[in-house]
Design an enzyme around this catalytic site. Structure first.
Site, PDB file in Angstrom:
ATOM      1  N   GLY A   1      17.301 -15.117  -8.627  1.00 45.90           N
ATOM      2  CA  GLY A   1      16.946 -16.084  -7.593  1.00 45.90           C
ATOM      3  C   GLY A   1      16.956 -17.528  -8.050  1.00 45.90           C
TER       4      GLY A   1
ATOM      5  CG  HIS B   1      13.150  -6.093  -8.648  1.00 44.90           C
ATOM      6  ND1 HIS B   1      12.547  -7.330  -8.736  1.00 44.90           N
ATOM      7  CD2 HIS B   1      14.461  -6.328  -8.372  1.00 44.90           C
ATOM      8  CE1 HIS B   1      13.473  -8.264  -8.514  1.00 44.90           C
ATOM      9  NE2 HIS B   1      14.628  -7.684  -8.292  1.00 44.90           N
TER      10      HIS B   1
ATOM     11  CB  SER C   1      22.072 -16.028  -9.757  1.00 48.32           C
ATOM     12  OG  SER C   1      20.740 -16.483  -9.592  1.00 48.32           O
TER      13      SER C   1
ATOM     14  CG  ASN D   1      16.261  -6.136  -3.989  1.00 53.09           C
ATOM     15  OD1 ASN D   1      15.572  -5.784  -3.027  1.00 53.09           O
ATOM     16  ND2 ASN D   1      15.739  -6.635  -5.105  1.00 53.09           N
ATOM     17  CD1 TRP D   2      19.502  -7.164   2.144  1.00 51.71           C
ATOM     18  CD2 TRP D   2      18.632  -6.082   3.908  1.00 51.71           C
ATOM     19  NE1 TRP D   2      20.516  -6.883   3.019  1.00 51.71           N
ATOM     20  CE2 TRP D   2      20.012  -6.222   4.100  1.00 51.71           C
ATOM     21  CE3 TRP D   2      17.873  -5.431   4.883  1.00 51.71           C
ATOM     22  CZ2 TRP D   2      20.653  -5.742   5.244  1.00 51.71           C
ATOM     23  CZ3 TRP D   2      18.506  -4.946   6.006  1.00 51.71           C
ATOM     24  CH2 TRP D   2      19.874  -5.102   6.191  1.00 51.71           C
ATOM     25  CE  LYS D   3      15.285 -10.209  -4.829  1.00 47.40           C
ATOM     26  NZ  LYS D   3      15.138 -11.174  -5.880  1.00 47.40           N
TER      27      LYS D   3
ATOM     28  CD  GLU E   1      18.054  -7.107 -10.945  1.00 48.77           C
ATOM     29  OE1 GLU E   1      18.895  -7.415 -10.097  1.00 48.77           O
ATOM     30  OE2 GLU E   1      16.842  -7.001 -10.687  1.00 48.77           O
TER      31      GLU E   1
ATOM     32  N   GLY F   1      20.478  -9.869  -4.767  1.00 49.82           N
ATOM     33  CA  GLY F   1      19.434 -10.290  -3.831  1.00 49.82           C
ATOM     34  C   GLY F   1      19.994 -11.216  -2.769  1.00 49.82           C
ATOM     35  N   GLY F   2      19.883 -12.518  -3.018  1.00 49.15           N
ATOM     36  CA  GLY F   2      20.245 -13.546  -2.032  1.00 49.15           C
ATOM     37  C   GLY F   2      21.602 -13.343  -1.377  1.00 49.15           C
TER      38      GLY F   2
ATOM     39  CD  GLU G   1      11.749 -10.452  -6.901  1.00 48.01           C
ATOM     40  OE1 GLU G   1      11.741  -9.703  -5.909  1.00 48.01           O
ATOM     41  OE2 GLU G   1      12.665 -11.258  -7.142  1.00 48.01           O
TER      42      GLU G   1
HETATM   43  P1  PGA Z   1      19.303 -12.541  -6.782  1.00 46.76           P
HETATM   44  O1  PGA Z   1      18.315 -11.279  -6.940  1.00 46.76           O
HETATM   45  O2  PGA Z   1      20.685 -11.974  -6.607  1.00 46.76           O
HETATM   46  O3  PGA Z   1      18.821 -13.264  -5.553  1.00 46.76           O
HETATM   47  O4  PGA Z   1      19.186 -13.332  -8.021  1.00 46.76           O
HETATM   48  C1  PGA Z   1      18.692 -10.172  -7.697  1.00 46.76           C
HETATM   49  C2  PGA Z   1      17.596  -9.151  -7.694  1.00 46.76           C
HETATM   50  O5  PGA Z   1      16.412  -9.534  -7.655  1.00 46.76           O
HETATM   51  O6  PGA Z   1      17.860  -7.946  -7.719  1.00 46.76           O
END
Ligand code: PGA
Length: 256
Positions: free
Chosen positions: A173, A95, A213, A10-12, A167, A234-235, A97
């Protein structure tokens, strides 16, 4: 029962066009067989059309959100039918966010899930608890309600086309990964909810990912559990080598 693992990046809201192309170019030739592990990159909407054109045999492209209506007066939004018409295969729905900053609710998650499967997209449906809820010891109840609401009026055939991502919000993050036991326990609880809504064979078949994470150091222990079928990342999905390491970890586990 064996469930094919998925590693979904997930590149956000990260990367420029050139960075996005460079990533796809770097991973395409290195990715393992899609018959063994599904590798997906969920990219910002503006990149989707070009990335679908560049995806290799073993990569699929996903969106990070969609509107539930097929079309309409919804300025700024993108529908599932639009995504499908460009060859997008997956879409992240609900998600945390989007729930926190863009008014996503359990009700819109439900509408989007139904719309996505009807468009033949694979929704990656996100659920997860806050730190407050984890500390209060009510995680499983909260996640149960999220799943029940997400799958309202979803029939068995539709449910089978979905993927769930557990999640925990406190792990996204933050570098604070859930332990494999914590993640696996909640994912098992999610499977129990699916078994109650449908039946055990459906619960055994649906893939449930962990997200929060995930990185190259903790991926093996997370994937070694009984119920975690992959990761939403994500990251650690932004760097091609790190993404490849995650996919290879899932591949190695499968071919053992
Ligand atoms: P993260 O993000 O791996 O950077 O914690 C995961 C996500 O938001 O799907």
């Amino acid at each position: 029962m064996s469930r094919k693992p998925i590693i979904a990046g997930n590149w956000k809201m990260y990367k420029t066009k050139d960075e996005a192309y460079a990533f796809i170019y770097a991973v395409n030739v290195e990715l393992p067989d899609r018959e063994v592990v599904e590798s997906v990159i969920c990219a910002p909407a503006i990149f989707l059309k070009d990335l679908v054109k560049r995806e290799g045999e073993n990569l699929r492209i996903g969106a990070q959100n969609m509107h539930y209506a097929q079309e309409g007066a919804f300025t700024g939004e993108i529908s599932g039918s639009m995504l499908k018409s460009y060859g997008v295969d997956y879409v992240v729905i609900g998600h945390s966010e989007r729930r926190a900053y863009f008014n996503e609710t359990d009700e819109t998650v439900n509408l989007k899930l139904i719309s996505a499967v009807n468009m033949d997209l694979t929704p990656i449906v996100c659920v997860g608890e806050s730190l407050e809820i984890r500390e209060a010891g009510t995680t499983n109840e909260v996640v149960k309600k999220q799943i029940e609401k997400a799958y309202l009026n979803v029939d068995v055939k539709q449910a089978l086309k979905t993927v769930i991502a557990y999640e925990p919000i406190w792990a996204i993050g933050t570098g604070k990964t859930a332990t494999p036991e914590q993640a696996n326990d909640t994912i098992k609880a999610i499977r129990d909810v699916i078994a109650k809504l449908y039946d055990q064979s459906i619960a055994d078949e649906i893939r449930i990912l962990y997200g929060g994470s995930v990185n190259t150091k903790n991926v093996d222990s997370l994937l070694a559990t009984s119920d975690i079928d992959g990761a939403l990342v994500g990251g650690a999905s932004l760097d091609p080598n790190s993404f490849l390491t995650l996919v290879r970890a899932a591949y190695k586990k499968e071919i053992k």
